[in-house]
Design an enzyme around this catalytic site. Structure first.
Site, short mmCIF file in Angstrom:
data_model
loop_
_atom_site.label_atom_id
_atom_site.label_comp_id
_atom_site.label_asym_id
_atom_site.label_seq_id
_atom_site.Cartn_x
_atom_site.Cartn_y
_atom_site.Cartn_z
N LYS A 69 0.84 -1.21 0.00
CA LYS A 69 0.00 0.00 0.00
C LYS A 69 0.88 1.26 0.00
CE LYS A 69 -3.72 -2.34 2.42
NZ LYS A 69 -4.41 -2.60 3.69
N GLN A 93 -4.31 -1.55 9.66
CA GLN A 93 -4.15 -2.90 9.11
C GLN A 93 -4.68 -3.93 10.10
OE1 GLN A 93 -2.96 -3.63 5.91
NE2 GLN A 93 -3.73 -5.65 6.45
N ASP A 97 -11.14 2.93 3.33
CA ASP A 97 -11.49 1.51 3.17
C ASP A 97 -13.00 1.35 2.97
OD1 ASP A 97 -9.36 -0.27 3.11
OD2 ASP A 97 -9.10 -0.26 5.29
#
Ligand code: NAD
Length: 302
Positions: A54, A98, A121
């Site tokens: 990422k 995460q 997200d």
């Protein structure tokens, strides 16, 4: 008939190039670039590799990327305080925590503490609600379904009036993609059916699908005879079915298989995504797009 392959690896390159150009333009006009922070708690090897990918992608498209690594012993209160700090930080447009988090931390509490306007997200209940309402309410579609819709659109597949069958009802793939395809608007306007483990006759539903989206996590679940000739088949499944030695690195790597019997299905479908190299590369790509969108919302450009 041999289906047209919808390659996530190629679409990823197109979209990342578009994002890079837009970042340059915004920087020139407004003097800012999107900021993305990734919070990693502990040192789970899989989490480290996801976060690294990422961060590398964010760097590639010209974002200001921040990797914030925290000890596995961090308290829930300290993690919540850290999120609050990034919620208030004007240079940060996207906050990623995460998963998984250590057992002493309530994941739901942590994810819900992220400012919904920085929840790139798209999992915060506010963003799930916005997605359900649809139209201009939507800010951040969750990245995998967002990638699936983008692949269908870029492949030129007609979605308006199409029979879409989604196999799987998870919160991260099945339910959101079904919700997105049923909305009024471009890349949607479909008639949607969701099927799952309690569905009585999976095959009969799949056979009706003009667009079949499979996210079950069961290798070769969808048989070739379940596919309508010419249908668009999006295989989200990623199943480890063994190991092999990589020709490039000489190291052992997983053999991956989708949820669809690809070899047979490609002779019947009109369009199909491979595994690997199909939906997989789209998730991080759409995360970048959501982060760019977050800055554009803030600047009043969207
Ligand atoms: P999940 O386990 O949360 O949900 C699977 C769903 O499939 C469930 O709703 C279940 O009812 C349904 N299902 C399972 N077996 C079934 C069967 N035999 N018949 C009918 N329905 C069945 O999984 P998920 O998180 O939605 O992920 C699904 C698959 O997609 C997994 O293989 C996962 O690895 C993959 N995935 C890939 C990406 C990506 O490529 N970027 C992202 C997310 C998930």
């Amino acid at each position: 008939m041999t289906a047209k392959l919808i390659k996530g690896t190629e679409i990823r390159e197109e979209i990342l190039e578009e994002i890079t150009q837009e970042v340059k333009e915004i920087k020139a006009k407004h003097g800012v670039v999107p900021g993305l922070v990734t919070i990693l708690v502990g040192a789970n090897p899989a989490s480290i590799s996801y976060v690294t990918l990422k961060i590398q992608t964010a760097h590639r498209v010209g974002f200001n990327e921040v990797q914030d690594n925290q000890s596995p012993d961090i308290s829930e209160a300290d993690l919540l305080a850290l999120i609050d700090k990034y919620n208030k930080d004007d240079s940060i447009n996207g906050i990623l925590v995460q998963l998984p988090l250590p057992k002493h931390i309530d994941e739901k509490k942590v994810l819900n503490a992220i400012d919904p306007d920085k929840d790139v997200d798209g999992f915060h209940p506010v963003n799930v609600g916005r997605l359900m309402i649809g139209g201009s309410e939507v800010k951040f579609p969750p990245c995998t379904p967002f990638g699936i819709q983008e692949m269908i659109v870029r492949a030129g597949v007609e979605t308006s009036g199409a029979e879409v069958v989604v196999v799987g009802r998870s919160n991260i793939v099945g339910k959101p993609i079904a919700n997105m395809m049923v909305q009024k608007g471009p890349g949607a306007n479909s008639t949607v059916t969701i099927v799952h483990t309690r569905t009585k006759d999976l095959a009969s539903h799949c056979k009706r699908a003009d667009i079949l989206i499979v996210a079950a996590g069961v290798p070769d679940l969808v048989k070739p005879e379940w596919i309508k000739p010419g249908a668009c088949v999006i295989d989200v499944g990623v199943n480890r079915v063994g190991e092999k030695v990589s020709e490039k690195t000489g190291k052992k790597i997983a053999i991956l298989k989708g949820d669809v019997d690809f070899e047979a299905a490609k002779e019947i479908a009109g369009y199909i995504t491979p595994v690997p190299g199909g939906v997989g590369p789209m998730t991080i790509t759409m995360l970048m797009l959501n982060t760019l969108k977050s800055l554009k919302f803030k600047l009043g450009l969207m």
